[in-house]
Design an enzyme around this catalytic site. Structure first.
Site, PDB file in Angstrom:
ATOM      1  N   ALA A 266      -1.991  42.975  17.921  1.00  8.74           N
ATOM      2  CA  ALA A 266      -1.520  43.546  19.184  1.00  8.74           C
ATOM      3  C   ALA A 266      -2.642  43.378  20.213  1.00  8.74           C
ATOM      4  O   ALA A 266      -3.824  43.326  19.850  1.00  8.74           O
ATOM      5  CB  ALA A 266      -1.209  45.019  18.986  1.00  8.74           C
TER       6      ALA A 266
ATOM      7  N   GLY B 274      -1.022  43.447  14.065  1.00  7.59           N
ATOM      8  CA  GLY B 274       0.391  43.315  14.442  1.00  7.59           C
ATOM      9  C   GLY B 274       0.910  41.889  14.252  1.00  7.59           C
ATOM     10  O   GLY B 274       2.114  41.688  14.069  1.00  7.59           O
TER      11      GLY B 274
ATOM     12  N   GLU C 179       1.700  41.776  10.640  1.00  7.78           N
ATOM     13  CA  GLU C 179       2.904  42.601  10.402  1.00  7.78           C
ATOM     14  C   GLU C 179       4.170  41.836  10.793  1.00  7.78           C
ATOM     15  O   GLU C 179       5.214  42.005  10.167  1.00  7.78           O
ATOM     16  CB  GLU C 179       2.809  43.914  11.181  1.00  7.78           C
ATOM     17  CG  GLU C 179       1.808  44.873  10.552  1.00  7.78           C
ATOM     18  CD  GLU C 179       1.610  46.126  11.372  1.00  7.78           C
ATOM     19  OE1 GLU C 179       1.321  45.996  12.585  1.00  7.78           O
ATOM     20  OE2 GLU C 179       1.760  47.227  10.827  1.00  7.78           O
TER      21      GLU C 179
ATOM     22  N   GLU D  89      -7.022  46.892  11.677  1.00  6.00           N
ATOM     23  CA  GLU D  89      -6.768  48.109  12.460  1.00  6.00           C
ATOM     24  C   GLU D  89      -7.816  49.197  12.240  1.00  6.00           C
ATOM     25  O   GLU D  89      -8.248  49.848  13.186  1.00  6.00           O
ATOM     26  CB  GLU D  89      -5.374  48.678  12.154  1.00  6.00           C
ATOM     27  CG  GLU D  89      -4.239  47.922  12.832  1.00  6.00           C
ATOM     28  CD  GLU D  89      -3.681  46.776  12.015  1.00  6.00           C
ATOM     29  OE1 GLU D  89      -4.368  46.296  11.091  1.00  6.00           O
ATOM     30  OE2 GLU D  89      -2.548  46.346  12.292  1.00  6.00           O
TER      31      GLU D  89
HETATM   32  N1  CAA Z   1      -6.209  41.697  21.739  1.00  5.74           N
HETATM   33  C1  CAA Z   1      -6.661  41.295  22.937  1.00  5.74           C
HETATM   34  N2  CAA Z   1      -7.424  40.173  23.106  1.00  5.74           N
HETATM   35  C2  CAA Z   1      -7.754  39.473  22.003  1.00  5.74           C
HETATM   36  C3  CAA Z   1      -7.320  39.852  20.721  1.00  5.74           C
HETATM   37  C4  CAA Z   1      -6.508  41.019  20.609  1.00  5.74           C
HETATM   38  N3  CAA Z   1      -5.998  41.448  19.443  1.00  5.74           N
HETATM   39  N4  CAA Z   1      -7.799  38.974  19.835  1.00  5.74           N
HETATM   40  C5  CAA Z   1      -8.508  38.074  20.530  1.00  5.74           C
HETATM   41  N5  CAA Z   1      -8.476  38.360  21.837  1.00  5.74           N
HETATM   42  C6  CAA Z   1      -9.101  37.642  22.960  1.00  5.74           C
HETATM   43  C7  CAA Z   1     -10.586  37.971  23.045  1.00  5.74           C
HETATM   44  O1  CAA Z   1     -10.799  39.182  23.758  1.00  5.74           O
HETATM   45  C8  CAA Z   1     -11.097  36.753  23.800  1.00  5.74           C
HETATM   46  O2  CAA Z   1     -10.770  36.894  25.167  1.00  5.74           O
HETATM   47  P1  CAA Z   1     -11.923  36.684  26.303  1.00  5.74           P
HETATM   48  O3  CAA Z   1     -12.234  35.220  26.187  1.00  5.74           O
HETATM   49  O4  CAA Z   1     -11.214  37.043  27.552  1.00  5.74           O
HETATM   50  O5  CAA Z   1     -13.057  37.559  25.913  1.00  5.74           O
HETATM   51  C9  CAA Z   1     -10.227  35.611  23.266  1.00  5.74           C
HETATM   52  O6  CAA Z   1      -9.076  36.236  22.698  1.00  5.74           O
HETATM   53  C10 CAA Z   1     -10.904  34.813  22.162  1.00  5.74           C
HETATM   54  O7  CAA Z   1     -11.337  35.718  21.181  1.00  5.74           O
HETATM   55  P2  CAA Z   1     -12.866  35.783  20.656  1.00  5.74           P
HETATM   56  O8  CAA Z   1     -13.815  35.309  21.690  1.00  5.74           O
HETATM   57  O9  CAA Z   1     -13.092  37.137  20.093  1.00  5.74           O
HETATM   58  O10 CAA Z   1     -12.762  34.677  19.501  1.00  5.74           O
HETATM   59  P3  CAA Z   1     -13.605  34.611  18.158  1.00  5.74           P
HETATM   60  O11 CAA Z   1     -13.243  33.293  17.565  1.00  5.74           O
HETATM   61  O12 CAA Z   1     -15.031  34.921  18.382  1.00  5.74           O
HETATM   62  O13 CAA Z   1     -12.990  35.784  17.223  1.00  5.74           O
HETATM   63  C11 CAA Z   1     -11.243  37.119  16.244  1.00  5.74           C
HETATM   64  C12 CAA Z   1     -11.663  35.735  16.805  1.00  5.74           C
HETATM   65  C13 CAA Z   1     -12.036  37.391  14.964  1.00  5.74           C
HETATM   66  C14 CAA Z   1      -9.767  37.026  15.910  1.00  5.74           C
HETATM   67  C15 CAA Z   1     -11.527  38.204  17.291  1.00  5.74           C
HETATM   68  O14 CAA Z   1     -10.974  37.812  18.528  1.00  5.74           O
HETATM   69  C16 CAA Z   1     -10.948  39.544  16.929  1.00  5.74           C
HETATM   70  O15 CAA Z   1     -11.502  40.262  16.107  1.00  5.74           O
HETATM   71  N6  CAA Z   1      -9.797  39.916  17.548  1.00  5.74           N
HETATM   72  C17 CAA Z   1      -9.176  41.197  17.357  1.00  5.74           C
HETATM   73  C18 CAA Z   1      -8.381  41.206  16.051  1.00  5.74           C
HETATM   74  C19 CAA Z   1      -7.777  42.572  15.788  1.00  5.74           C
HETATM   75  O16 CAA Z   1      -8.463  43.564  15.647  1.00  5.74           O
HETATM   76  N7  CAA Z   1      -6.430  42.616  15.689  1.00  5.74           N
HETATM   77  C20 CAA Z   1      -5.713  43.841  15.421  1.00  5.74           C
HETATM   78  C21 CAA Z   1      -5.288  44.477  16.688  1.00  5.74           C
HETATM   79  S1  CAA Z   1      -4.615  46.088  16.440  1.00  5.74           S
HETATM   80  C22 CAA Z   1      -3.022  45.863  16.015  1.00  5.74           C
HETATM   81  O17 CAA Z   1      -2.542  44.753  15.877  1.00  5.74           O
HETATM   82  C23 CAA Z   1      -2.254  47.134  15.852  1.00  5.74           C
HETATM   83  C24 CAA Z   1      -0.800  47.041  15.705  1.00  5.74           C
HETATM   84  O18 CAA Z   1      -0.300  46.810  14.644  1.00  5.74           O
HETATM   85  C25 CAA Z   1       0.076  47.382  16.805  1.00  5.74           C
END
Ligand code: CAA
Length: 255
Positions: A62, A105, A108, A128
């Site tokens: 998400a 998400g 999921e 999460e």
């Molecule tokens: N939400 C918003 N933006 C995200 C994102 C997310 N889930 N995942 C990646 N992005 C964005 C980053 O912020 C970044 O944007 P900017 O260039 O504007 O900073 C861009 O995508 C590229 O990401 P990274 O620079 O972080 O890329 P990376 O290769 O270094 O890392 C990654 C990749 C490990 C996937 C890392 O981006 C990350 O940890 N993302 C979050 C993953 C996460 O925690 N997902 C779960 C979300 S909670 C959820 O999903 C709850 C639910 O069920 C409703």
């Protein structure tokens, strides 16, 4: 501009997210668009299989930026569960074809599909808990049913991201293929499914779902028997069996 794309060809619908700059992170708007597509497809007799596929990354979860300041009430509105339930219950077989990240998400969404194919480069998990929440889009309910309680707890409690190979060992994905073959393999599998009796597949999907919710196995088997007999009232049952006897390929009509 829309960030979800729907393509329909030869009875196969492909739904893709197009938000590469954020690794296909899922906003509420993206989920709403996907919901609209599922609503439109679910009664389309010509669609025999749905594939969820997005280039390079399935979905990195998400959109955290959209969610970060949500109140409890806003979180309720943001929740993806109603759409994911709709996907899990759509009476058409579904395949998640996973390249790159499928997290939170995003994972999921893949778990709401019937079958998962992952590329060797896929990275999957439920991070999460690293954000102070737990999977709330069906994850805590579907993951234990798919991989069993112990692996589900390990994945959800650690938030670890696992490789495709590890995901396969756990039963999180059905198969792992070369990265460049993910889409083609999903299409091949969808075509095989699309050639089979669609009514039988729809019924089987619904009975499997009901059976998993039914604690009394004998009741589940009664439901199965009842529905199985009903198939003998259908064109497709006659066609399938006649085609076998006449040594030709069946032409199913979904009726
Ligand atoms: N939400 C918003 N933006 C995200 C994102 C997310 N889930 N995942 C990646 N992005 C964005 C980053 O912020 C970044 O944007 P900017 O260039 O504007 O900073 C861009 O995508 C590229 O990401 P990274 O620079 O972080 O890329 P990376 O290769 O270094 O890392 C990654 C990749 C490990 C996937 C890392 O981006 C990350 O940890 N993302 C979050 C993953 C996460 O925690 N997902 C779960 C979300 S909670 C959820 O999903 C709850 C639910 O069920 C409703």
């Amino acid at each position: 501009m829309s960030q979800v794309n729907l393509k329909k060809e030869d009875g196969i619908a492909v739904i893709s997210i197009e938000k590469p700059e954020a690794l296909n992170a899922l906003s509420r708007t993206i989920i709403d668009e996907m919901d609209d597509y599922i609503e439109a497809i679910k009664n389309d007799d010509n669609v025999r299989c749905i594939i969820f596929y997005s280039e390079k990354n399935f979905a990195a979860g998400a959109d955290i930026k959209d969610m970060a300041e949500c109140s409890e009430e806003e979180a309720r509105k943001f929740s993806f569960s109603p759409t994911y339930n709709k996907i899990a219950e759509v009476p058409i077989p579904t395949i998640a074809a996973i390249e790159g990240y499928a997290l939170g998400g995003g994972m999921e969404l893949a778990m709401a599909a019937d079958i998962r194919i992952a590329g060797e480069n896929a990275k999957m998990g439920f991070p999460e808990v690293t954000l102070g929440i737990f999977p709330g889009g069906g994850g805590t309910i579907r993951v234990p049913r798919i991989v069993g309680e112990a692996f589900a707890k390990e994945l959800i409690f650690t938030g670890d991201v696992v490789t495709a190979e590890r995901a396969f060992q756990m039963g999180l994905v059905n198969r792992v293929v070369k990265e460049e073959q993910v889409y083609d393999e999903a299409i091949k599998l969808a075509k095989r499914i699309a050639a089979r009796g669609p009514l039988a597949i729809r019924m089987a999907k619904e009975i499997i779902r009901q059976g998993l919710d039914e604690p009394d196995q004998n009741k589940g088997i009664d439901i199965e028997s009842e529905q199985w007999c009903k198939l003998f009232n259908t064109y497709d049952q006659r066609e399938g069996m006649r085609a076998f006897i006449e040594k030709r390929k069946p032409v199913f009509k979904n009726r």
